[in-house]
Design a protein around this motif. Structure first.
Motif, PDB file in Angstrom:
ATOM      1  N   VAL A 194       0.844  -1.186   0.000  1.00  0.00           N
ATOM      2  CA  VAL A 194       0.000   0.000   0.000  1.00  0.00           C
ATOM      3  C   VAL A 194       0.883   1.241   0.000  1.00  0.00           C
ATOM      4  O   VAL A 194       1.771   1.364   0.839  1.00  0.00           O
ATOM      5  CB  VAL A 194      -0.926   0.037   1.234  1.00  0.00           C
ATOM      6  N   GLN A 195       0.658   2.119  -0.919  1.00  0.00           N
ATOM      7  CA  GLN A 195       1.397   3.380  -0.955  1.00  0.00           C
ATOM      8  C   GLN A 195       0.407   4.533  -0.826  1.00  0.00           C
ATOM      9  O   GLN A 195      -0.664   4.523  -1.436  1.00  0.00           O
ATOM     10  CB  GLN A 195       2.184   3.511  -2.249  1.00  0.00           C
ATOM     11  N   ALA A 235      -3.855  10.111  -1.790  1.00  0.00           N
ATOM     12  CA  ALA A 235      -4.154   9.108  -2.802  1.00  0.00           C
ATOM     13  C   ALA A 235      -3.530   7.787  -2.403  1.00  0.00           C
ATOM     14  O   ALA A 235      -2.349   7.728  -2.037  1.00  0.00           O
ATOM     15  CB  ALA A 235      -3.609   9.561  -4.157  1.00  0.00           C
ATOM     16  N   ALA A 236      -4.310   6.717  -2.448  1.00  0.00           N
ATOM     17  CA  ALA A 236      -3.846   5.386  -2.085  1.00  0.00           C
ATOM     18  C   ALA A 236      -3.678   4.532  -3.331  1.00  0.00           C
ATOM     19  O   ALA A 236      -4.522   4.558  -4.232  1.00  0.00           O
ATOM     20  CB  ALA A 236      -4.831   4.722  -1.143  1.00  0.00           C
ATOM     21  N   SER A 237      -2.601   3.785  -3.359  1.00  0.00           N
ATOM     22  CA  SER A 237      -2.368   2.889  -4.489  1.00  0.00           C
ATOM     23  C   SER A 237      -3.119   1.593  -4.285  1.00  0.00           C
ATOM     24  O   SER A 237      -3.567   1.269  -3.183  1.00  0.00           O
ATOM     25  CB  SER A 237      -0.880   2.595  -4.620  1.00  0.00           C
ATOM     26  N   GLY A 238      -3.229   0.834  -5.298  1.00  0.00           N
ATOM     27  CA  GLY A 238      -3.820  -0.485  -5.171  1.00  0.00           C
ATOM     28  C   GLY A 238      -5.325  -0.475  -5.205  1.00  0.00           C
ATOM     29  O   GLY A 238      -5.962   0.568  -5.264  1.00  0.00           O
ATOM     30  N   VAL A 255       3.260  19.019  10.062  1.00  0.00           N
ATOM     31  CA  VAL A 255       3.298  18.106   8.926  1.00  0.00           C
ATOM     32  C   VAL A 255       2.120  17.156   9.080  1.00  0.00           C
ATOM     33  O   VAL A 255       1.949  16.552  10.146  1.00  0.00           O
ATOM     34  CB  VAL A 255       4.619  17.314   8.876  1.00  0.00           C
ATOM     35  N   TYR A 256       1.323  17.050   8.049  1.00  0.00           N
ATOM     36  CA  TYR A 256       0.122  16.220   8.064  1.00  0.00           C
ATOM     37  C   TYR A 256       0.405  14.917   7.303  1.00  0.00           C
ATOM     38  O   TYR A 256       0.920  14.943   6.176  1.00  0.00           O
ATOM     39  CB  TYR A 256      -1.047  16.966   7.440  1.00  0.00           C
ATOM     40  N   TYR A 257       0.033  13.809   7.933  1.00  0.00           N
ATOM     41  CA  TYR A 257       0.275  12.473   7.372  1.00  0.00           C
ATOM     42  C   TYR A 257      -1.042  11.736   7.179  1.00  0.00           C
ATOM     43  O   TYR A 257      -1.955  11.848   8.010  1.00  0.00           O
ATOM     44  CB  TYR A 257       1.134  11.643   8.317  1.00  0.00           C
ATOM     45  N   CYS A 258      -1.115  10.944   6.129  1.00  0.00           N
ATOM     46  CA  CYS A 258      -2.268  10.063   6.008  1.00  0.00           C
ATOM     47  C   CYS A 258      -1.863   8.642   6.409  1.00  0.00           C
ATOM     48  O   CYS A 258      -0.700   8.245   6.273  1.00  0.00           O
ATOM     49  CB  CYS A 258      -2.898  10.095   4.632  1.00  0.00           C
ATOM     50  N   ASN A 259      -2.833   7.945   6.928  1.00  0.00           N
ATOM     51  CA  ASN A 259      -2.630   6.609   7.482  1.00  0.00           C
ATOM     52  C   ASN A 259      -3.746   5.705   6.999  1.00  0.00           C
ATOM     53  O   ASN A 259      -4.892   6.123   6.886  1.00  0.00           O
ATOM     54  CB  ASN A 259      -2.628   6.696   9.014  1.00  0.00           C
ATOM     55  N   ALA A 260      -3.376   4.460   6.711  1.00  0.00           N
ATOM     56  CA  ALA A 260      -4.371   3.464   6.331  1.00  0.00           C
ATOM     57  C   ALA A 260      -4.229   2.251   7.230  1.00  0.00           C
ATOM     58  O   ALA A 260      -3.102   1.815   7.521  1.00  0.00           O
ATOM     59  CB  ALA A 260      -4.189   3.053   4.874  1.00  0.00           C
ATOM     60  N   LYS A 261      -5.347   1.721   7.687  1.00  0.00           N
ATOM     61  CA  LYS A 261      -5.364   0.481   8.466  1.00  0.00           C
ATOM     62  C   LYS A 261      -6.097  -0.576   7.649  1.00  0.00           C
ATOM     63  O   LYS A 261      -7.268  -0.405   7.307  1.00  0.00           O
ATOM     64  CB  LYS A 261      -6.046   0.685   9.811  1.00  0.00           C
ATOM     65  N   LEU A 262      -5.387  -1.649   7.378  1.00  0.00           N
ATOM     66  CA  LEU A 262      -5.936  -2.659   6.486  1.00  0.00           C
ATOM     67  C   LEU A 262      -5.496  -4.035   6.949  1.00  0.00           C
ATOM     68  O   LEU A 262      -4.294  -4.285   7.077  1.00  0.00           O
ATOM     69  CB  LEU A 262      -5.448  -2.395   5.054  1.00  0.00           C
ATOM     70  N   TYR A 306      -0.292   1.615   7.605  1.00  0.00           N
ATOM     71  CA  TYR A 306       0.563   2.157   6.553  1.00  0.00           C
ATOM     72  C   TYR A 306       0.568   3.680   6.659  1.00  0.00           C
ATOM     73  O   TYR A 306      -0.457   4.292   6.943  1.00  0.00           O
ATOM     74  CB  TYR A 306       0.051   1.732   5.172  1.00  0.00           C
ATOM     75  N   TRP A 307       1.746   4.260   6.400  1.00  0.00           N
ATOM     76  CA  TRP A 307       1.912   5.716   6.456  1.00  0.00           C
ATOM     77  C   TRP A 307       2.425   6.236   5.127  1.00  0.00           C
ATOM     78  O   TRP A 307       3.237   5.594   4.471  1.00  0.00           O
ATOM     79  CB  TRP A 307       2.920   6.084   7.542  1.00  0.00           C
TER      80      TRP A 307
END
Length: 113
Positions: free
Chosen positions: A1-2, A22-25, A90-97, A102-103
Motif C-alpha cells: 500500500v502506498q 491518494a492510495a495505491s492499489g 506536517v500532516y500524514y495520512c494513514n491506512a489500516k488494512l 501504513y503511512w
C-alpha cells in the motif's frame, strides 16, 4: 500500500486548505483511513479518522473546523477551515488494512501571517 499526501502550503490565519491522500492499489475501499499531524517538538496526534463505511471521528482541537471525506475510488480528503497558527504541522495520512498500518510521506501546512 502506498499513500501520497498533497495540498499543503502556507495560509494565513482564518484561511482554508484541502489536503488529499491518494492510495495505491485496489484495497482502498477496505481500509480505514486517518489524518495525523506532527508539529515541531510535539508528538504525532490524530486529526481525523474515516472508516471504510464513512463514519468520522475528529480530534478535539479541530472539531467544527476540519472535515474528512473519501471518494469511492482511491482518495481521502481533509478540508481545513478557520485555520489557526497552532494547526501548523506536517500532516500524514494513514491506512489500516487487515491489521496492518501504513503511512505516507507528510505534507507541510504552515499557518502564518
Amino acid at each position: 500500500v502506498q499513500l501520497q499526501a498533497s495540498g499543503g502550503g502556507l495560509v494565513q490565519p482564518g484561511g482554508s486548505l484541502r489536503l488529499s491522500c491518494a492510495a495505491s492499489g485496489r484495497i482502498f475501499s477496505d481500509a480505514d483511513m486517518a489524518w495525523y499531524r506532527q508539529a515541531p517538538g510535539k508528538q504525532r496526534e490524530l486529526v481525523a479518522a474515516i472508516t471504510r463505511g464513512g463514519d468520522t471521528n475528529y480530534g478535539d482541537s479541530v472539531k467544527g473546523r476540519f472535515t474528512a471525506s473519501r471518494d469511492i475510488k482511491n482518495t481521502m480528503y481533509l478540508q481545513m477551515n478557520s485555520l489557526k497558527p497552532e494547526d501548523t504541522a506536517v500532516y500524514y495520512c494513514n491506512a489500516k488494512l487487515y491489521g496492518m498500518g501504513y503511512w505516507g510521506k507528510g505534507t507541510l501546512v504552515t499557518v502564518s501571517s
